[in-house]
Design a protein around this motif. Structure first.
Motif, PDB file in Angstrom:
ATOM      1  N   PRO A  97       1.454  -1.050  -0.315  1.00  0.00           N
ATOM      2  CA  PRO A  97       0.007  -0.469   0.426  1.00  0.00           C
ATOM      3  C   PRO A  97       0.861   0.687  -0.600  1.00  0.00           C
ATOM      4  CG  PRO A  97       0.207  -1.296   1.667  1.00  0.00           C
ATOM      5  CD  PRO A  97       0.553  -2.095   1.340  1.00  0.00           C
ATOM      6  N   GLY A  98      -0.023   2.141  -0.102  1.00  0.00           N
ATOM      7  CA  GLY A  98       1.204   3.735  -0.493  1.00  0.00           C
ATOM      8  C   GLY A  98       1.205   4.741   0.667  1.00  0.00           C
ATOM      9  N   THR A  99       0.869   4.102   2.021  1.00  0.00           N
ATOM     10  CA  THR A  99       0.712   4.940   3.537  1.00  0.00           C
ATOM     11  C   THR A  99       0.956   3.647   3.912  1.00  0.00           C
ATOM     12  OG1 THR A  99      -1.529   4.206   4.108  1.00  0.00           O
ATOM     13  CG2 THR A  99      -0.759   6.568   2.692  1.00  0.00           C
ATOM     14  N   ALA A 100       1.997   4.288   5.492  1.00  0.00           N
ATOM     15  CA  ALA A 100       1.994   3.974   6.514  1.00  0.00           C
ATOM     16  C   ALA A 100       2.505   4.773   7.772  1.00  0.00           C
ATOM     17  CB  ALA A 100       3.571   2.667   6.412  1.00  0.00           C
ATOM     18  N   ALA A 101       2.706   4.017   8.564  1.00  0.00           N
ATOM     19  CA  ALA A 101       2.429   5.149  10.193  1.00  0.00           C
ATOM     20  C   ALA A 101       3.964   5.285  10.872  1.00  0.00           C
ATOM     21  CB  ALA A 101       1.452   4.568  11.060  1.00  0.00           C
ATOM     22  N   GLN A 102       4.427   6.050  10.693  1.00  0.00           N
ATOM     23  CA  GLN A 102       5.857   6.365  11.065  1.00  0.00           C
ATOM     24  C   GLN A 102       6.193   5.713  12.477  1.00  0.00           C
ATOM     25  OE1 GLN A 102       6.008  10.873  11.901  1.00  0.00           O
ATOM     26  NE2 GLN A 102       6.171  11.666  10.349  1.00  0.00           N
ATOM     27  N   GLY A 103       7.472   5.206  12.453  1.00  0.00           N
ATOM     28  CA  GLY A 103       7.718   4.398  13.608  1.00  0.00           C
ATOM     29  C   GLY A 103       7.230   3.080  13.625  1.00  0.00           C
ATOM     30  N   ASP A 104       6.100   2.591  12.878  1.00  0.00           N
ATOM     31  CA  ASP A 104       5.962   1.959  12.416  1.00  0.00           C
ATOM     32  C   ASP A 104       6.596   0.626  12.020  1.00  0.00           C
ATOM     33  OD1 ASP A 104       3.978  -0.164  12.712  1.00  0.00           O
ATOM     34  OD2 ASP A 104       1.915   0.458  12.032  1.00  0.00           O
ATOM     35  N   TYR A 105       6.868  -0.417  12.154  1.00  0.00           N
ATOM     36  CA  TYR A 105       7.278  -2.166  10.915  1.00  0.00           C
ATOM     37  C   TYR A 105       5.567  -2.292  10.398  1.00  0.00           C
ATOM     38  CZ  TYR A 105      11.386  -2.965  14.238  1.00  0.00           C
ATOM     39  OH  TYR A 105      12.354  -2.585  15.394  1.00  0.00           O
ATOM     40  N   THR A 106       6.374  -2.555   8.756  1.00  0.00           N
ATOM     41  CA  THR A 106       4.831  -3.100   8.002  1.00  0.00           C
ATOM     42  C   THR A 106       5.384  -3.573   7.004  1.00  0.00           C
ATOM     43  OG1 THR A 106       3.485  -1.138   6.272  1.00  0.00           O
ATOM     44  CG2 THR A 106       5.898  -0.787   5.950  1.00  0.00           C
ATOM     45  N   ALA A 107       5.059  -4.261   5.660  1.00  0.00           N
ATOM     46  CA  ALA A 107       5.647  -4.856   4.614  1.00  0.00           C
ATOM     47  C   ALA A 107       5.200  -4.326   3.404  1.00  0.00           C
ATOM     48  CB  ALA A 107       4.369  -6.055   4.858  1.00  0.00           C
ATOM     49  N   VAL A 108       5.108  -4.139   2.473  1.00  0.00           N
ATOM     50  CA  VAL A 108       5.130  -2.881   1.152  1.00  0.00           C
ATOM     51  C   VAL A 108       5.730  -4.157  -0.508  1.00  0.00           C
ATOM     52  CG1 VAL A 108       4.839  -1.299   2.315  1.00  0.00           C
ATOM     53  CG2 VAL A 108       7.005  -1.821   1.075  1.00  0.00           C
ATOM     54  N   ALA A 109       4.573  -3.730  -1.185  1.00  0.00           N
ATOM     55  CA  ALA A 109       5.145  -4.469  -2.340  1.00  0.00           C
ATOM     56  C   ALA A 109       5.839  -3.741  -3.296  1.00  0.00           C
ATOM     57  CB  ALA A 109       3.892  -5.647  -2.708  1.00  0.00           C
ATOM     58  N   PHE A 110       6.723  -3.357  -4.531  1.00  0.00           N
ATOM     59  CA  PHE A 110       6.791  -2.721  -5.279  1.00  0.00           C
ATOM     60  C   PHE A 110       6.178  -3.568  -6.681  1.00  0.00           C
ATOM     61  CE2 PHE A 110      10.576  -2.109  -2.186  1.00  0.00           C
ATOM     62  CZ  PHE A 110       9.695  -0.845  -2.529  1.00  0.00           C
ATOM     63  N   ARG A 111       4.667  -2.599  -7.459  1.00  0.00           N
ATOM     64  CA  ARG A 111       4.002  -3.488  -8.269  1.00  0.00           C
ATOM     65  C   ARG A 111       5.087  -2.943  -9.584  1.00  0.00           C
ATOM     66  NH1 ARG A 111      -2.311  -2.714  -7.301  1.00  0.00           N
ATOM     67  NH2 ARG A 111      -1.967  -4.412  -5.287  1.00  0.00           N
ATOM     68  N   VAL A 112       4.953  -3.897 -10.127  1.00  0.00           N
ATOM     69  CA  VAL A 112       5.716  -3.634 -11.166  1.00  0.00           C
ATOM     70  C   VAL A 112       5.046  -3.964 -13.129  1.00  0.00           C
ATOM     71  CG1 VAL A 112       8.211  -3.394 -12.131  1.00  0.00           C
ATOM     72  CG2 VAL A 112       8.441  -3.594 -10.250  1.00  0.00           C
ATOM     73  N   PRO A 113       4.868  -3.257 -13.185  1.00  0.00           N
ATOM     74  CA  PRO A 113       4.080  -3.753 -14.906  1.00  0.00           C
ATOM     75  C   PRO A 113       4.930  -3.793 -16.017  1.00  0.00           C
ATOM     76  CG  PRO A 113       3.320  -0.939 -13.723  1.00  0.00           C
ATOM     77  CD  PRO A 113       3.949  -1.737 -12.978  1.00  0.00           C
ATOM     78  N   ASP A 114       4.861  -4.388 -16.580  1.00  0.00           N
ATOM     79  CA  ASP A 114       5.423  -4.147 -17.872  1.00  0.00           C
ATOM     80  C   ASP A 114       4.992  -3.172 -18.719  1.00  0.00           C
ATOM     81  OD1 ASP A 114       7.600  -6.182 -18.939  1.00  0.00           O
ATOM     82  OD2 ASP A 114       6.696  -5.779 -20.781  1.00  0.00           O
ATOM     83  N   GLU A 115       5.155  -2.302 -19.172  1.00  0.00           N
ATOM     84  CA  GLU A 115       4.833  -1.165 -20.643  1.00  0.00           C
ATOM     85  C   GLU A 115       5.081  -1.401 -22.091  1.00  0.00           C
ATOM     86  OE1 GLU A 115       6.321   2.544 -18.271  1.00  0.00           O
ATOM     87  OE2 GLU A 115       4.627   2.956 -17.848  1.00  0.00           O
ATOM     88  N   SER A 116       6.651  -2.702 -21.855  1.00  0.00           N
ATOM     89  CA  SER A 116       6.440  -2.719 -23.333  1.00  0.00           C
ATOM     90  C   SER A 116       6.106  -4.075 -23.982  1.00  0.00           C
ATOM     91  CB  SER A 116       8.454  -2.675 -23.376  1.00  0.00           C
ATOM     92  OG  SER A 116       8.269  -4.166 -24.562  1.00  0.00           O
ATOM     93  N   ASP A 117       5.466  -3.196 -25.438  1.00  0.00           N
ATOM     94  CA  ASP A 117       5.229  -5.247 -26.519  1.00  0.00           C
ATOM     95  C   ASP A 117       5.723  -5.423 -26.755  1.00  0.00           C
ATOM     96  OD1 ASP A 117       3.008  -2.164 -25.928  1.00  0.00           O
ATOM     97  OD2 ASP A 117       3.560  -1.831 -27.910  1.00  0.00           O
TER      98      ASP A 117
END
Length: 242
Positions: free
Chosen positions: A35-55
């Motif tokens: 997700p695009g938000t998290a709390a300061q001072g917290d531990y969190t888990a995020v994902a980098f979402r990578v689309p392939d834009e090439s044809d």
């Protein structure tokens, strides 16, 4: 005459729909943090979402640079079948202090995911690269992760541009994690946060919410296109009555 007018109206509707879709699709194709938000001072888990834009080309490598001006003490990658993750550490000018009073003199500043033989993100597909990190800094409202996306034809897309408030979004904006203020009593920052990061490095709820948001925006675009086509057909009907 009616046939010519009908063809012109249909062409106008198609052109308008194409313009709407052309403006809307790029917003869904950026490399982002989910997700695009998290709390300061917290531990969190995020994902980098990578689309392939090439044809024609497929994505085979992703490099993510963690901010050195706001280093994070603990960073871990989640195993992803078909990809090899490598981390790089940098010696800190100012050591980080833990809750136990220990000092951390090095921090992860770069993560590189490389596709194994036979693995890739093909055109029209996307992949998520997940990490856990924390504690998040409390002296900034965002973390900017500059990323490089490499294709199998040798081309590299540099997602490193800073998005500035009040200005148009750049063509290749860097992924940003927005940091919000922690709860006033501080109860949301301690052990429960660490347990969440360790037990579930890839929370499903935020990803589902993000997918719902993307679906909603896609439906909105389709609605606009249908509206444009309806307006064109309405105009044709009035012209025919005349």
């Amino acid at each position: 005459m009616r046939s010519i007018a009908s063809r012109r109206l249909a062409a106008a509707a198609l052109l308008a729909g194409s313009v709407v879709l052309a403006c809307a699709v790029p917003a869904f194709a950026h490399v982002t943090v989910q997700p695009g938000t998290a709390a300061q001072g917290d531990y969190t888990a995020v994902a980098f979402r990578v689309p392939d834009e090439s044809d024609t080309a497929s994505t085979t490598k992703l490099e993510v640079n963690l901010p050195t001006d706001h280093p994070v003490a603990s960073v871990a990658t989640q195993p992803l079948p078909g990809w090899t993750a490598a981390t790089e550490k940098t010696k800190l000018t100012t050591p980080l202090k833990t809750d136990d009073g220990d000092e951390i003199t090095e921090a992860v500043t770069k993560i590189t995911w490389t596709a194994d033989a036979g693995t890739k993100i093909a055109p029209g597909q996307f992949q998520e690269f997940k990490i856990s990190l924390g504690p998040l800094p409390t002296d900034t409202d965002k973390l900017v992760f500059k990323a490089l996306q490499t294709y199998d034809d040798g081309s590299v897309v540099r997602w490193i541009e800073d998005a500035k408030q009040g200005q148009p979004e750049p063509q290749h904006p860097a992924p940003v994690l927005t940091l919000t203020k922690a709860a006033a009593d501080g109860t949301a920052d301690a052990a429960p946060a660490k347990t969440t990061a360790q037990a579930a490095p890839a929370p499903t709820a935020p990803t589902a919410a993000s997918s719902s948001d993307s679906a909603a925006r896609t439906l909105a675009v389709v609605g606009i296109v249908v509206g444009v086509a309806g307006a064109a057909l309405g105009a044709y009907g009035l012209r025919r009555r005349s």
